[in-house]
Write an enzyme that holds these catalytic residues in place. Structure first.
Site, mmCIF file in Angstrom:
data_model
loop_
_atom_site.group_PDB
_atom_site.id
_atom_site.type_symbol
_atom_site.label_atom_id
_atom_site.label_comp_id
_atom_site.label_asym_id
_atom_site.label_seq_id
_atom_site.Cartn_x
_atom_site.Cartn_y
_atom_site.Cartn_z
ATOM 1 N N CYS A 84 29.739 3.677 88.075
ATOM 2 C CA CYS A 84 30.023 5.092 88.222
ATOM 3 C C CYS A 84 30.937 5.372 89.391
ATOM 4 O O CYS A 84 31.144 4.535 90.252
ATOM 5 C CB CYS A 84 28.733 5.850 88.486
ATOM 6 S SG CYS A 84 27.428 5.426 87.386
ATOM 7 N N ARG A 89 36.542 4.555 87.287
ATOM 8 C CA ARG A 89 35.241 3.889 87.446
ATOM 9 C C ARG A 89 34.274 4.221 86.322
ATOM 10 O O ARG A 89 33.192 3.645 86.238
ATOM 11 C CB ARG A 89 34.616 4.289 88.785
ATOM 12 C CG ARG A 89 35.405 3.826 89.979
ATOM 13 C CD ARG A 89 34.719 4.234 91.251
ATOM 14 N NE ARG A 89 33.496 3.500 91.453
ATOM 15 C CZ ARG A 89 33.404 2.347 92.105
ATOM 16 N NH1 ARG A 89 34.474 1.815 92.629
ATOM 17 N NH2 ARG A 89 32.262 1.744 92.244
ATOM 18 N N TRP A 108 29.901 5.587 83.562
ATOM 19 C CA TRP A 108 30.253 4.664 82.484
ATOM 20 C C TRP A 108 28.994 3.889 82.156
ATOM 21 O O TRP A 108 28.475 3.161 83.001
ATOM 22 C CB TRP A 108 31.356 3.720 82.971
ATOM 23 C CG TRP A 108 31.874 2.773 81.929
ATOM 24 C CD1 TRP A 108 32.863 3.011 81.028
ATOM 25 C CD2 TRP A 108 31.469 1.419 81.705
ATOM 26 N NE1 TRP A 108 33.092 1.906 80.261
ATOM 27 C CE2 TRP A 108 32.252 0.917 80.646
ATOM 28 C CE3 TRP A 108 30.499 0.583 82.280
ATOM 29 C CZ2 TRP A 108 32.111 -0.376 80.164
ATOM 30 C CZ3 TRP A 108 30.368 -0.714 81.787
ATOM 31 C CH2 TRP A 108 31.165 -1.184 80.748
ATOM 32 N N ASN A 125 24.880 5.427 91.847
ATOM 33 C CA ASN A 125 25.560 4.301 91.218
ATOM 34 C C ASN A 125 24.692 3.079 91.494
ATOM 35 O O ASN A 125 24.385 2.811 92.658
ATOM 36 C CB ASN A 125 26.957 4.137 91.830
ATOM 37 C CG ASN A 125 27.701 2.961 91.239
ATOM 38 O OD1 ASN A 125 27.360 2.487 90.153
ATOM 39 N ND2 ASN A 125 28.715 2.497 91.941
ATOM 40 N N GLY A 126 24.300 2.357 90.453
ATOM 41 C CA GLY A 126 23.470 1.171 90.651
ATOM 42 C C GLY A 126 22.342 1.122 89.633
ATOM 43 O O GLY A 126 22.379 1.822 88.624
ATOM 44 N N GLU A 178 46.317 -14.848 81.002
ATOM 45 C CA GLU A 178 46.416 -13.478 81.501
ATOM 46 C C GLU A 178 47.133 -12.580 80.474
ATOM 47 O O GLU A 178 46.703 -11.450 80.223
ATOM 48 C CB GLU A 178 47.148 -13.483 82.850
ATOM 49 C CG GLU A 178 47.413 -12.127 83.454
ATOM 50 C CD GLU A 178 46.156 -11.329 83.804
ATOM 51 O OE1 GLU A 178 45.037 -11.852 83.655
ATOM 52 O OE2 GLU A 178 46.314 -10.162 84.187
ATOM 53 N N LYS A 214 45.477 -9.293 78.583
ATOM 54 C CA LYS A 214 46.094 -7.957 78.630
ATOM 55 C C LYS A 214 46.196 -7.391 77.219
ATOM 56 O O LYS A 214 45.840 -6.240 76.965
ATOM 57 C CB LYS A 214 47.506 -7.985 79.232
ATOM 58 C CG LYS A 214 47.642 -8.301 80.686
ATOM 59 C CD LYS A 214 47.086 -7.261 81.623
ATOM 60 C CE LYS A 214 45.646 -7.534 81.899
ATOM 61 N NZ LYS A 214 45.236 -7.971 83.174
ATOM 62 N N GLU A 240 42.672 -6.523 75.802
ATOM 63 C CA GLU A 240 41.861 -5.472 76.430
ATOM 64 C C GLU A 240 42.458 -4.083 76.305
ATOM 65 O O GLU A 240 41.722 -3.098 76.270
ATOM 66 C CB GLU A 240 41.512 -5.798 77.884
ATOM 67 C CG GLU A 240 42.632 -5.685 78.866
ATOM 68 C CD GLU A 240 42.195 -5.974 80.305
ATOM 69 O OE1 GLU A 240 41.027 -5.771 80.644
ATOM 70 O OE2 GLU A 240 43.045 -6.414 81.085
ATOM 71 N N HIS A 277 44.367 -29.141 68.225
ATOM 72 C CA HIS A 277 43.030 -29.705 67.967
ATOM 73 C C HIS A 277 42.117 -28.675 67.296
ATOM 74 O O HIS A 277 40.913 -28.678 67.524
ATOM 75 C CB HIS A 277 42.406 -30.186 69.279
ATOM 76 C CG HIS A 277 43.169 -31.321 69.897
ATOM 77 N ND1 HIS A 277 43.132 -32.606 69.417
ATOM 78 C CD2 HIS A 277 44.034 -31.342 70.942
ATOM 79 C CE1 HIS A 277 43.924 -33.378 70.140
ATOM 80 N NE2 HIS A 277 44.481 -32.624 71.075
ATOM 81 N N LYS A 295 36.842 -0.241 85.529
ATOM 82 C CA LYS A 295 37.651 -1.000 86.494
ATOM 83 C C LYS A 295 36.803 -1.998 87.286
ATOM 84 O O LYS A 295 37.202 -3.142 87.462
ATOM 85 C CB LYS A 295 38.344 -0.012 87.446
ATOM 86 C CG LYS A 295 39.272 -0.662 88.442
ATOM 87 C CD LYS A 295 40.530 -1.156 87.767
ATOM 88 C CE LYS A 295 41.507 -1.803 88.728
ATOM 89 N NZ LYS A 295 42.403 -2.724 88.005
HETATM 90 O O1 M6R Z 1 37.790 -6.548 90.626
HETATM 91 P P1 M6R Z 1 37.824 -7.946 90.084
HETATM 92 O O2 M6R Z 1 39.123 -8.616 90.324
HETATM 93 O O3 M6R Z 1 36.680 -8.777 90.532
HETATM 94 O O4 M6R Z 1 37.678 -7.753 88.520
HETATM 95 C C1 M6R Z 1 37.512 -8.860 87.682
HETATM 96 C C2 M6R Z 1 37.651 -8.477 86.239
HETATM 97 O O5 M6R Z 1 36.679 -7.550 85.877
HETATM 98 C C3 M6R Z 1 39.040 -7.884 85.944
HETATM 99 O O6 M6R Z 1 40.068 -8.754 86.283
HETATM 100 C C4 M6R Z 1 39.123 -7.540 84.449
HETATM 101 O O7 M6R Z 1 39.131 -8.701 83.666
HETATM 102 C C5 M6R Z 1 40.357 -6.685 84.174
HETATM 103 N N1 M6R Z 1 40.031 -5.734 83.159
HETATM 104 C C6 M6R Z 1 41.537 -7.488 83.766
HETATM 105 O O8 M6R Z 1 42.625 -6.713 83.412
#
Ligand code: M6R
Length: 610
Positions: free
Chosen positions: A10, A37, A84, A110-111, A483, A487, A490, A506, A605
């Site tokens: 949150c 968040r 969230w 939050n928690g 990576e 992207k 996601e 393989h 995030k």
């Molecule tokens: O804040 P962090 O770098 O620890 O976050 C790690 C992952 O949650 C973050 O990289 C996530 O995979 C992103 N959505 C990637 O774009």
């Protein structure tokens, strides 16, 4: 009624005006600044004279603002929350703030409160009536319980949190003591922004960055309040700790705004030249402090999640070339991989943009228990990870708001290159050529950005109808392929997988049929010929080949359906350039498919849950 711990991530915001001005528009703005968040539901509590008013609903902040007419309200003190949920229904009643029976105490949280069920039963037996299915609601009722015994409000909060097992960042508003915003922190981020005419409390610095750069980062065990003329903090874990030192946030307020860009993600991709430039300078200064630790360690575990794991993997490949014994470990697997072997002679290098990722923090806690030294690489200077590390390096990427990591991935790689240079310097080993290349990256990227963008847009037009894709690379190209694949999946919701190119024969190659997109990361290194052989195998089975290749590479060009040419530089540095067209490709595919790249579904995030 089904009752469960919410397991939420949150954003918390609160504000008090020192000169009795209306704060509601700024409170809404703070919440908007924290929307990354969470965006399932939101809510506000403020004082109207002596009445506590609460307004909350499921849905986005924009919709809530339109429907609720909150901006017509006025108040000089208020708290707010954006949620969230990963468990527990998204509903109006589950939205924060949560009240006590009397409706006089409003709590945003939050928690997770692990023992909320037993606390709830205990409180229900005492006659408390619960309205929601959340764990948070026990906190407002507990405070009510202790306050009704004649304690001061702060004392009632202290007694309440003594009963809680779990993690929390809490902000509390009450009409019993209406000139104060109360707070407490344990295991979740919370900070205070000190402005000229207002004081802010929030989960993250971007919430108040547009009004003040002066911040106090709260520590676990901190509890206190802000009033018009006072900030009071005591620490219930270590009463000898004084107030946290105020920090001057080195971020520019514009960095936390979209400006003329349609989305934060695009803005943050375009910011990479500057972010890399700043990071080189800032890491160069700080890396000296960790060189001895690294050189004296038996083994270095580099731990991260998502993109931060991929940059860790890049570091593993790079550092292995220079004889450093490292292993990148996915944070959530750390316990099983290293939990029984990591020891006091090892270093755990924890990598995290937010510094709040549960899995990474958990890995660090395991390593700490076994005596390992913790060094972290973070972007967020007020983060939990930074606080629990023995040493920490803060990158200079600036705030990253888009949920997809972009500039923080390239700056993590730049950071690892700079750290390697400082280590090699200490050993008298020459790394100048690589550093020269790295110092050219900001200029080269600025010059090429528009070109990469146009190319990515063209390829995206073709990719947007596809359902699957492969991203392949070898050596240093493999973490980049991972990576790029993350992207695309996601933010554009295209099923995508990444393999070391050699591994694709393989098994994965069985999926290739006419028109299947295969994105190839072709570096100008010892793996070049093997990459070409792999492309031929894919092509002969009908794959559509999209190649990111070194400028002027005829051989790979002729085998490819689409190409993006990458300017030449040292092979240990050049992969940074490759990631940018991949970010832009994912961005354009997402937008062309009608998705909001800043708010991918089911994602937040900072992933602060198990
Ligand atoms: O804040 P962090 O770098 O620890 O976050 C790690 C992952 O949650 C973050 O990289 C996530 O995979 C992103 N959505 C990637 O774009």
């Amino acid at each position: 009624m089904q009752v469960e711990a919410e397991t939420v991530m949150c954003g918390i915001a609160a504000i008090i005006s020192k000169n009795f001005r209306n704060v509601i528009p700024k409170l809404v703005r703070m919440l908007k600044n924290l929307e990354y968040r969470g965006y399932d539901s939101c809510g506000f509590a403020f004082l109207d004279g002596t009445s506590l008013v609460v307004a909350k609903a499921k849905g986005t902040i924009d919709n809530f603002v339109k429907k609720s007419g909150i901006l017509k309200q006025t108040s000089d003190i208020g708290i707010a929350h954006t949620r969230w949920a990963t468990h527990g229904a998204v509903s109006d009643t589950n939205a924060h703030p949560h009240l006590d029976c009397s409706g006089d105490i409003a709590v945003v949280h939050n928690g997770i409160i692990d023992n909320f069920m037993e606390l709830r039963e205990e409180l229900e037996r005492k006659g408390h009536i619960f309205r929601s299915e959340t764990d948070t609601e026990v906190i407002s009722h507990l405070i009510e319980h202790y306050y009704s015994q004649g304690k001061s409000f702060l004392e009632a909060i202290k007694m309440a949190i003594r009963k809680l097992r779990g993690t929390y960042a809490l902000v509390i508003l009450t009409r019993h003591d209406g000139d104060k915003i109360f707070f407490a922190r344990n295991g979740q981020p919370l900070m205070i922004g000190v402005g000229n005419s207002e004081i802010y409390v929030a989960s993250d610095i971007p919430a108040f960055l547009e009004w003040t750069k002066k911040a106090l980062i709260l520590r676990d065990g901190d509890i206190g309040f802000v009033s018009r003329n006072e900030i009071y903090i005591e620490n219930v874990i270590n009463p000898d700790l004084g107030m946290p030192e105020p920090i001057e946030v080195p971020w520019d307020p514009d960095q936390a705004q979209k400006g003329e860009f349609p989305f934060f993600m695009l803005k943050e991709i375009y910011e990479q030249p500057d972010a890399i430039q700043r990071t080189i300078m800032s890491v160069l200064h700080k890396a000296e402090g960790i060189v001895d630790d690294i050189l004296n360690a038996d083994f270095i575990y580099i731990v991260g999640a998502g993109s931060s794991y991929y940059s860790s993997l890049y570091a593993q490949y790079l550092y292995a070339r220079w004889g450093l014994r490292t292993m990148a470990v996915i944070a959530s697997e750390f316990e099983d991989i290293a939990g029984h072997v990591v020891d006091r002679n090892d270093i755990v290098f924890a990598v995290s943009q937010s510094g709040e990722t549960f899995d990474t923090i958990q890995a660090v806690k395991i390593a700490k228990k076994r005596g390992a030294k913790i060094i972290s690489l973070v972007n967020n200077m007020g983060s939990t990870l930074r606080m629990i590390s023995d040493k920490s390096i803060v990158m200079g990427a600036g705030p990253e708001i888009g949920v997809a990591a972009t500039k923080t991935f390239s700056t993590q790689i730049a950071s690892f290159i700079v750290i390697l240079k400082v280590i090699l310097d200490a050993q008298g080993v020459d790394y100048e050529e690589q550093m020269k290349s790295l110092s050219m990256v900001p200029r080269v990227l600025s010059e090429k950005m528009k070109h990469f963008d146009e190319k990515a847009m063209l390829i995206a037009e073709w990719m947007k109808t596809k359902t699957d894709a492969f991203f392949l690379g070898r050596g240093l190209g493999y973490p980049i392929a991972l990576e790029g694949s993350l992207k695309l999946k996601e933010i554009a919701y295209i099923h995508s997988e990444s393999y070391p190119a050699g591994e694709s024969k393989h098994g994965p190659i069985a999926l290739i049929e006419k028109g299947f997109p295969v994105i190839e990361i072709i570096l100008n290194d010892k793996n070049y010929d093997a990459m070409i052989a792999g492309i031929q195998e894919m092509k002969s089975r009908g794959a559509m080949i999209i190649s990111l290749l070194p400028e002027g590479d005829q051989k790979a060009s002729e085998l490819s359906d689409h190409i993006v040419e990458i300017p030449h530089m040292h092979e240990e540095v050049m992969p940074i350039l490759y990631v940018v067209p991949l970010q832009l490709l994912a961005y354009h595919v997402a937008v062309k498919r009608g998705y909001d790249p800043d708010k991918p579904r089911n994602l937040a995030k900072s992933v602060t849950v198990k």
